[in-house]
Design a protein around this motif. Sequence first.
Motif, mmCIF file in Angstrom:
data_model
loop_
_atom_site.group_PDB
_atom_site.id
_atom_site.type_symbol
_atom_site.label_atom_id
_atom_site.label_comp_id
_atom_site.label_asym_id
_atom_site.label_seq_id
_atom_site.Cartn_x
_atom_site.Cartn_y
_atom_site.Cartn_z
ATOM 1 N N ASP A 239 98.170 -4.920 85.520
ATOM 2 C CA ASP A 239 97.082 -5.901 85.612
ATOM 3 C C ASP A 239 95.822 -5.365 84.933
ATOM 4 O OD1 ASP A 239 98.653 -7.699 86.964
ATOM 5 O OD2 ASP A 239 97.880 -7.203 88.954
ATOM 6 N N ARG A 240 95.550 -4.090 85.129
ATOM 7 C CA ARG A 240 94.380 -3.465 84.502
ATOM 8 C C ARG A 240 94.522 -3.447 82.969
ATOM 9 N NH1 ARG A 240 91.023 -0.020 87.679
ATOM 10 N NH2 ARG A 240 90.695 1.279 85.831
ATOM 11 N N ILE A 241 95.741 -3.173 82.500
ATOM 12 C CA ILE A 241 95.989 -3.182 81.057
ATOM 13 C C ILE A 241 95.752 -4.576 80.482
ATOM 14 C CG2 ILE A 241 97.822 -3.054 79.318
ATOM 15 C CD1 ILE A 241 98.952 -0.665 80.933
ATOM 16 N N ASN A 242 96.310 -5.588 81.120
ATOM 17 C CA ASN A 242 96.157 -6.958 80.630
ATOM 18 C C ASN A 242 94.688 -7.371 80.620
ATOM 19 O OD1 ASN A 242 98.941 -7.092 80.403
ATOM 20 N ND2 ASN A 242 99.220 -8.121 82.366
ATOM 21 N N THR A 243 93.970 -7.022 81.683
ATOM 22 C CA THR A 243 92.550 -7.363 81.776
ATOM 23 C C THR A 243 91.748 -6.635 80.699
ATOM 24 O OG1 THR A 243 92.697 -7.759 84.159
ATOM 25 C CG2 THR A 243 90.507 -7.305 83.268
ATOM 26 N N ARG A 244 92.093 -5.361 80.454
ATOM 27 C CA ARG A 244 91.347 -4.605 79.459
ATOM 28 C C ARG A 244 91.532 -5.186 78.059
ATOM 29 N NH1 ARG A 244 92.157 1.762 78.212
ATOM 30 N NH2 ARG A 244 94.038 0.949 77.199
ATOM 31 N N VAL A 245 92.756 -5.588 77.728
ATOM 32 C CA VAL A 245 92.972 -6.196 76.417
ATOM 33 C C VAL A 245 92.169 -7.487 76.286
ATOM 34 C CG1 VAL A 245 94.677 -7.257 74.882
ATOM 35 C CG2 VAL A 245 95.217 -5.122 76.064
ATOM 36 N N ASP A 246 92.118 -8.277 77.353
ATOM 37 C CA ASP A 246 91.299 -9.495 77.324
ATOM 38 C C ASP A 246 89.832 -9.151 77.078
ATOM 39 O OD1 ASP A 246 93.505 -11.115 77.784
ATOM 40 O OD2 ASP A 246 93.217 -11.169 79.962
ATOM 41 N N GLU A 247 89.352 -8.090 77.722
ATOM 42 C CA GLU A 247 87.966 -7.664 77.525
ATOM 43 C C GLU A 247 87.746 -7.162 76.099
ATOM 44 O OE1 GLU A 247 85.243 -7.845 79.472
ATOM 45 O OE2 GLU A 247 86.510 -9.086 80.757
ATOM 46 N N ILE A 248 88.726 -6.450 75.571
ATOM 47 C CA ILE A 248 88.635 -5.951 74.197
ATOM 48 C C ILE A 248 88.493 -7.124 73.223
ATOM 49 C CG2 ILE A 248 90.085 -4.958 72.365
ATOM 50 C CD1 ILE A 248 90.961 -2.837 74.417
ATOM 51 N N MET A 249 89.230 -8.189 73.469
ATOM 52 C CA MET A 249 89.133 -9.367 72.611
ATOM 53 C C MET A 249 87.738 -9.987 72.719
ATOM 54 S SD MET A 249 91.960 -9.380 71.036
ATOM 55 C CE MET A 249 91.524 -10.854 70.112
ATOM 56 N N LYS A 250 87.197 -10.045 73.918
ATOM 57 C CA LYS A 250 85.864 -10.624 74.116
ATOM 58 C C LYS A 250 84.782 -9.776 73.446
ATOM 59 C CE LYS A 250 86.950 -12.785 78.576
ATOM 60 N NZ LYS A 250 86.695 -12.745 80.047
ATOM 61 N N GLN A 251 85.001 -8.469 73.387
ATOM 62 C CA GLN A 251 84.013 -7.564 72.802
ATOM 63 C C GLN A 251 83.966 -7.651 71.278
ATOM 64 O OE1 GLN A 251 84.530 -3.518 74.270
ATOM 65 N NE2 GLN A 251 84.894 -4.292 76.336
ATOM 66 N N GLY A 252 84.925 -8.323 70.680
ATOM 67 C CA GLY A 252 84.886 -8.506 69.235
ATOM 68 C C GLY A 252 85.946 -7.741 68.473
ATOM 69 N N PHE A 253 87.102 -7.519 69.097
ATOM 70 C CA PHE A 253 88.153 -6.759 68.413
ATOM 71 C C PHE A 253 88.617 -7.435 67.133
ATOM 72 C CE2 PHE A 253 92.773 -5.985 67.794
ATOM 73 C CZ PHE A 253 92.667 -4.680 67.358
ATOM 74 N N LEU A 254 88.698 -8.763 67.156
ATOM 75 C CA LEU A 254 89.177 -9.471 65.968
ATOM 76 C C LEU A 254 88.254 -9.189 64.777
ATOM 77 C CD1 LEU A 254 91.331 -11.323 64.851
ATOM 78 C CD2 LEU A 254 89.955 -13.292 65.577
ATOM 79 N N GLU A 255 86.946 -9.189 65.014
ATOM 80 C CA GLU A 255 85.995 -8.900 63.945
ATOM 81 C C GLU A 255 86.138 -7.452 63.484
ATOM 82 O OE1 GLU A 255 81.936 -9.499 65.072
ATOM 83 O OE2 GLU A 255 81.155 -8.903 63.115
ATOM 84 N N GLU A 256 86.312 -6.547 64.434
ATOM 85 C CA GLU A 256 86.504 -5.144 64.068
ATOM 86 C C GLU A 256 87.766 -4.974 63.218
ATOM 87 O OE1 GLU A 256 86.009 -1.401 66.696
ATOM 88 O OE2 GLU A 256 88.150 -1.862 66.821
ATOM 89 N N PHE A 257 88.846 -5.618 63.638
ATOM 90 C CA PHE A 257 90.100 -5.526 62.889
ATOM 91 C C PHE A 257 89.934 -6.058 61.468
ATOM 92 C CE2 PHE A 257 93.864 -7.650 61.258
ATOM 93 C CZ PHE A 257 94.754 -6.595 61.199
ATOM 94 N N GLU A 258 89.247 -7.183 61.312
ATOM 95 C CA GLU A 258 89.068 -7.778 59.986
ATOM 96 C C GLU A 258 88.298 -6.817 59.074
ATOM 97 O OE1 GLU A 258 90.422 -10.301 58.765
ATOM 98 O OE2 GLU A 258 90.739 -11.890 60.233
ATOM 99 N N LEU A 259 87.283 -6.158 59.600
ATOM 100 C CA LEU A 259 86.522 -5.193 58.814
ATOM 101 C C LEU A 259 87.413 -4.036 58.365
ATOM 102 C CD1 LEU A 259 83.224 -5.011 60.916
ATOM 103 C CD2 LEU A 259 83.438 -5.911 58.593
ATOM 104 N N LEU A 260 88.230 -3.535 59.280
ATOM 105 C CA LEU A 260 89.126 -2.427 58.961
ATOM 106 C C LEU A 260 90.207 -2.856 57.977
ATOM 107 C CD1 LEU A 260 89.437 -1.029 62.578
ATOM 108 C CD2 LEU A 260 88.501 0.245 60.638
#
Length: 337
Positions: A239-260
């Motif tokens: 549950d903690r893993i699933n929640t953390r990934v959701d938080e990572i997405m909210k923090q802007g992971f998609l934008e970070e990935f696109e830059l990389l």
Amino acid sequence: MSKKLQKLIAIVGPTASGKTDLAFALAKKFNGYIICADSRTIYKEMNIGTAKPFASRMAHETSPSPLLLKERGANDSRTGKIEGIEHYGLDLIAPTEYFSAAQFKEYAESIIDMPLLPCRDRVNPVSTKHCSIIPFLVGGTGLYISAVVDNLSFPDAPPNNNFRKEKEVLSIDTLVNDLLKKDPDAQDVVDLKNKRRVIRALECIEHTGTAFSRHYTQNPQKYDVLLLGVKRDRKELYDRINTRVDEIMKQGFLEEFELLYTTYRCAVPGMTGIGYRQFCLWKQGKLSLEQAIEKFKQGDRNLAKRQMTWFKRDNRIHWINNTQQASCLIEPFLSSF
């Protein structure tokens, strides 16, 4: 009289188990500093997807930009402070580079063995009163932890990029079969589900002409170590893993990935990590965005299982649930410091 060994507190456990929060609390309480033992947070520019401490502690801000995280990471990570605690082991290499357990050992020992005077100058030029003196080695990369705790020796084999490129295109099953044919005992010292580790073992065999397991030796202990493990039951951890990934997405992971992705594409070592490699498949049209997010979560859950398998073999680890339990073990451990 024999010389007293430097005290070292290691905090281990699976991903998302709460190691970082525990380490912050204990480092503040016991005047310590933190060395991150994580094979993903060593990469520069990869902040949100690797759940670096300074990234997660900015989550309360409104939509933190990956560019802002990148700037703060460069300033606050490798030899800087996060919430007043000295941090090491972050942002050591570019996403295009490799970093071995032997290199991590050398790096970590250079921090732990640092004389008090430079520490005083770094923290407070006038007094040692607030100087951080207790090292906390914190992470889920078992080989990094063991390299320091057990004073391991590693094969003297330099990286061979051509060899690695040849092996990278092969399946993990093919690589494992090749490794175990050449060195059956490698199964005791190599994570056979980690492609990079398997390729490194084969690379060492290629260079030295001898079994990888023969070079993987434990030397006399260099530090007086207290090993603490963060305990979570499986459902809570997942549950903690699933929640953390959701938080990572909210923090802007998609934008970070696109830059990389724009800078490096997907073939560099840093982009093989969990999360990044799943989004590479999304970028290549092999997964939908929703599938990539779910595969990200699944990848972390599988990693957690492998990490627990690794750490459960070590009967020196004291498994704890909270800061109070950890403190009850640390206080007598440090009483003779």
